[in-house]
Design a protein around this motif. Structure first.
Motif, short mmCIF file in Angstrom:
data_model
loop_
_atom_site.label_atom_id
_atom_site.label_comp_id
_atom_site.label_asym_id
_atom_site.label_seq_id
_atom_site.Cartn_x
_atom_site.Cartn_y
_atom_site.Cartn_z
N ILE A 1 4.56 -61.04 -11.22
CA ILE A 1 4.78 -62.47 -11.43
C ILE A 1 3.71 -63.28 -10.70
O ILE A 1 3.12 -64.20 -11.26
N LEU A 2 3.44 -62.94 -9.45
CA LEU A 2 2.41 -63.67 -8.70
C LEU A 2 1.06 -63.57 -9.39
O LEU A 2 0.33 -64.56 -9.49
N SER A 3 0.73 -62.38 -9.89
CA SER A 3 -0.54 -62.22 -10.58
C SER A 3 -0.61 -63.12 -11.82
O SER A 3 -1.62 -63.79 -12.05
N MET A 4 0.45 -63.15 -12.61
CA MET A 4 0.46 -63.97 -13.82
C MET A 4 0.37 -65.45 -13.49
O MET A 4 -0.30 -66.21 -14.18
N LEU A 5 1.07 -65.86 -12.45
CA LEU A 5 1.14 -67.29 -12.12
C LEU A 5 -0.08 -67.78 -11.35
O LEU A 5 -0.15 -68.95 -10.99
N THR A 6 -1.04 -66.90 -11.10
CA THR A 6 -2.31 -67.32 -10.52
C THR A 6 -3.10 -68.10 -11.56
O THR A 6 -3.78 -69.06 -11.23
N ALA A 7 -3.02 -67.69 -12.80
CA ALA A 7 -3.83 -68.27 -13.87
C ALA A 7 -3.21 -69.51 -14.50
O ALA A 7 -3.92 -70.37 -14.99
N GLN A 8 -1.89 -69.57 -14.51
CA GLN A 8 -1.24 -70.68 -15.21
C GLN A 8 0.20 -70.83 -14.74
O GLN A 8 0.82 -69.85 -14.36
N PRO A 9 0.72 -72.04 -14.77
CA PRO A 9 2.15 -72.20 -14.47
C PRO A 9 2.97 -71.69 -15.64
O PRO A 9 2.55 -71.79 -16.79
N MET A 10 4.12 -71.11 -15.32
CA MET A 10 5.00 -70.58 -16.37
C MET A 10 6.45 -70.84 -15.99
O MET A 10 6.81 -70.90 -14.82
N SER A 11 7.27 -70.94 -17.02
CA SER A 11 8.72 -71.09 -16.83
C SER A 11 9.35 -69.70 -16.75
O SER A 11 8.71 -68.69 -17.08
N ALA A 12 10.61 -69.66 -16.37
CA ALA A 12 11.34 -68.39 -16.33
C ALA A 12 11.37 -67.75 -17.72
O ALA A 12 11.22 -66.53 -17.84
N ALA A 13 11.56 -68.54 -18.75
CA ALA A 13 11.59 -68.00 -20.12
C ALA A 13 10.26 -67.36 -20.48
O ALA A 13 10.22 -66.28 -21.08
N GLU A 14 9.15 -67.99 -20.11
CA GLU A 14 7.83 -67.44 -20.41
C GLU A 14 7.57 -66.16 -19.62
O GLU A 14 7.03 -65.19 -20.16
N VAL A 15 7.96 -66.16 -18.35
CA VAL A 15 7.81 -64.95 -17.53
C VAL A 15 8.65 -63.83 -18.12
O VAL A 15 8.20 -62.69 -18.23
N ALA A 16 9.88 -64.15 -18.52
CA ALA A 16 10.76 -63.14 -19.10
C ALA A 16 10.15 -62.52 -20.35
O ALA A 16 10.16 -61.29 -20.51
N ARG A 17 9.59 -63.35 -21.22
CA ARG A 17 8.96 -62.84 -22.44
C ARG A 17 7.75 -61.96 -22.12
O ARG A 17 7.59 -60.88 -22.69
N GLU A 18 6.91 -62.41 -21.22
CA GLU A 18 5.67 -61.69 -20.91
C GLU A 18 5.96 -60.34 -20.25
O GLU A 18 5.29 -59.36 -20.52
N LEU A 19 6.97 -60.29 -19.38
CA LEU A 19 7.26 -59.06 -18.64
C LEU A 19 8.43 -58.27 -19.22
O LEU A 19 8.85 -57.27 -18.64
#
Length: 176
Positions: A23-41
């Motif tokens: 999650i930290l790695s992904m959120l370095t590049a862009q802000p994301m919501s819980a729904a977006e994080v859930a979809r990506e991971l």
């Protein structure tokens, strides 16, 4: 234990989880919501929300924005490299550092399963060098990691490479 020491340990332990490292790695590049994080991971929304909350409460994430969605509020979180500037500085305990390394190791092994041919570097050394050599090496490694964090792009951005970079460098005491 003083309150500030507990805060520092809590922050390090919050990161010592493979999902939270991703999650930290992904959120370095862009802000994301819980729904977006859930979809990506490929997590449940509840699981993503839980991990985001733990990281936020430990001062590792900031809420970049909030938006109204279907009668609720979606927070968009972002990782600020270096964490919360109000958090007191200081080294973690050896035990907390080991817990973080173990979580990092699990994450690196997961990433290695997705490795493809291309430019790469892998190195390990335990040696003795002058303090000047050590300082120069640490500065170069730090510059490389700052460059990667500063230039991080949102996942799957056209023209980008999906890369992994990890770094551990520290001064050792003599074995007893």
């Amino acid at each position: 234990m003083e309150g500030t020491d507990k805060d520092a340990i809590s922050s390090l332990r919050s990161v010592a989880h493979p999902v939270r490292l991703r999650i930290l790695s992904m959120l370095t590049a862009q802000p994301m919501s819980a729904a977006e994080v859930a979809r990506e991971l490929d997590l449940t929304h509840a699981n993503a929300s839980y991990h985001l909350r733990v990281l936020h409460d430990a001062g590792e994430l900031v809420v970049e924005s909030k938006e109204k969605i279907r009668g609720g509020t979606a927070k968009r979180y972002r990782y600020v490299v270096g964490g919360d500037p109000t958090r007191p500085p200081g080294p973690p305990s050896v035990e907390d550092g080991i817990a973080w390394q173990q979580a990092t190791h699990v994450e690196i092994v997961r990433r290695m399963a997705h490795r493809v041919k291309g430019p790469s570097s892998s190195s390990d050394i335990e040696t003795w060098v002058t303090p000047e050599t050590w300082r120069a090496a640490i500065d170069l490694v730090s510059q490389a990691m700052v460059l990667l964090h500063d230039q991080a792009q949102p996942a799957r951005t056209e023209g980008t490479l999906h890369v992994s970079a990890s770094s551990q460098a520290f001064v050792m005491g003599d074995p007893e």
